[in-house]
Design a protein around this motif. Sequence first.
Motif, PDB file in Angstrom:
ATOM      1  N   ALA A  25      -7.315   7.847   3.574  1.00 11.78           N
ATOM      2  CA  ALA A  25      -6.988   7.672   1.792  1.00 11.78           C
ATOM      3  C   ALA A  25      -8.226   8.505   1.326  1.00 11.78           C
ATOM      4  CB  ALA A  25      -7.696   6.788   2.081  1.00 11.78           C
ATOM      5  N   ALA A  32      -7.596   4.803  -7.376  1.00  7.77           N
ATOM      6  CA  ALA A  32      -7.225   4.578  -6.117  1.00  7.77           C
ATOM      7  C   ALA A  32      -5.405   4.760  -6.725  1.00  7.77           C
ATOM      8  CB  ALA A  32      -7.051   3.115  -5.560  1.00  7.77           C
ATOM      9  N   PRO A  34      -1.126   4.231  -6.444  1.00 10.32           N
ATOM     10  CA  PRO A  34      -0.814   3.183  -5.564  1.00 10.32           C
ATOM     11  C   PRO A  34       0.303   3.210  -4.957  1.00 10.32           C
ATOM     12  CG  PRO A  34      -0.540   3.206  -7.879  1.00 10.32           C
ATOM     13  CD  PRO A  34      -1.228   3.641  -7.793  1.00 10.32           C
ATOM     14  N   ASP A  37      -1.016   3.592  -1.344  1.00 12.99           N
ATOM     15  CA  ASP A  37      -1.512   2.066  -1.308  1.00 12.99           C
ATOM     16  C   ASP A  37      -0.528   1.672  -0.090  1.00 12.99           C
ATOM     17  OD1 ASP A  37      -4.173   2.648  -1.330  1.00 12.99           O
ATOM     18  OD2 ASP A  37      -4.255   1.897  -3.530  1.00 12.99           O
ATOM     19  N   THR A  40       0.514   2.874   2.937  1.00  5.95           N
ATOM     20  CA  THR A  40      -0.251   2.598   4.292  1.00  5.95           C
ATOM     21  C   THR A  40      -0.289   1.039   4.280  1.00  5.95           C
ATOM     22  OG1 THR A  40      -2.160   3.723   3.077  1.00  5.95           O
ATOM     23  CG2 THR A  40      -2.820   2.532   4.886  1.00  5.95           C
TER      24      THR A  40
END
Length: 118
Positions: A25, A32, A34, A37, A40
């Motif tokens: 990250a 952030a 998306p 994310d 991950t």
Amino acid sequence: MSERSPSRRALLKGATAAVLLTVPAITVASEADPLLDLVTAYRDECAWLNSTIGDIPDGAPMPIWDALNEGSIPVATSKEGAIAALRLAVEMCEDFSGVDAVPNLMQAALGFLEGSAA
């Protein structure tokens, strides 16, 4: 190409090794991504399922896998997110056939590269 859906174990074939390749990250102060994310979370889901002793039950929840395959996923908002999505798409091309996640990941990365995430 087989009409039969791959088994849950087959879907996760390359996921254990892929966990080691997870893009870290972003540590600088930024919004952030998306898509990063989501990639991950997919790798975390695979690691959890691979830690299951014996066969993975047919009813085992795979919400991230489902999200990647169902259609519209978020466009990357960072170079790291686009790269992570493309890496995952390449891994999936090697391990699976006929999964919708591959073009979905490529399109989400392309959106960033073409500047539509700006």
